[in-house]
Write a protein that holds these residues in place. Structure first.
Motif: not given
Length: 141
Positions: A1-6, A13-17, A20-29
């Motif tokens: 299943m999906y897990s947030t990588p460390t 910049p790719m790490v920051w993006l 940010a994507e993982a943070w937004l995914d955790a909070r939903g649409r």
């Protein structure tokens, strides 16, 4: 299943993006939509880029984001124990059976699509050759 990588060792910049994507995914649409609106207010190309990314990654139209796929409202998870072993065993068996039914139905739909594609292709080839259309196969049931 999906897990947030460390990303303890990676930088840039790719790490920051990705964070940010993982943070937004955790909070939903809703968080994605809010970020898009903020992007339009601050700089319209940023909002447009977020909208394009949401559509491209199917975040705009999917019911579940990867993080929320295993959660239910009020914090109850699918794999969370109820405390009653008999009920948990029943629930596990029912979910397994439903998954098997869903898989077999998906296989059936795949075979149905394949048969339809083959019939359409055969019809195309018959039309292309100028032959009479091939008769549709009849079921003896």
């Amino acid at each position: 299943m999906y897990s947030t990588p460390t990303y303890a060792t990676a930088t840039g910049p790719m790490v920051w993006l990705r964070r940010a994507e993982a943070w937004l995914d955790a909070r939903g649409r809703g968080a994605w939509i809010a970020a898009m609106i903020v992007g339009f207010v601050v700089a319209w190309p940023a909002g447009l880029a977020l909208l394009a990314y949401m559509i491209w990654s199917k975040r705009m139209f999917s019911r579940n984001t990867p993080v929320r796929a295993m959660t239910r409202p009020f914090g109850g998870g699918v794999s969370q124990s109820s405390g009653n072993r008999a009920f948990d065993a029943y629930k596990e068996e029912t979910l397994r059976r439903l998954q098997e039914e869903q898989d077999s139905f998906a296989d059936f739909l795949g075979r149905l699509r394949d048969a339809k594609d083959k019939a359409e292709f055969d019809q195309f080839m018959a039309d292309r050759k100028g032959d009479a259309p091939a008769p549709a196969p009849q079921d003896d049931n």
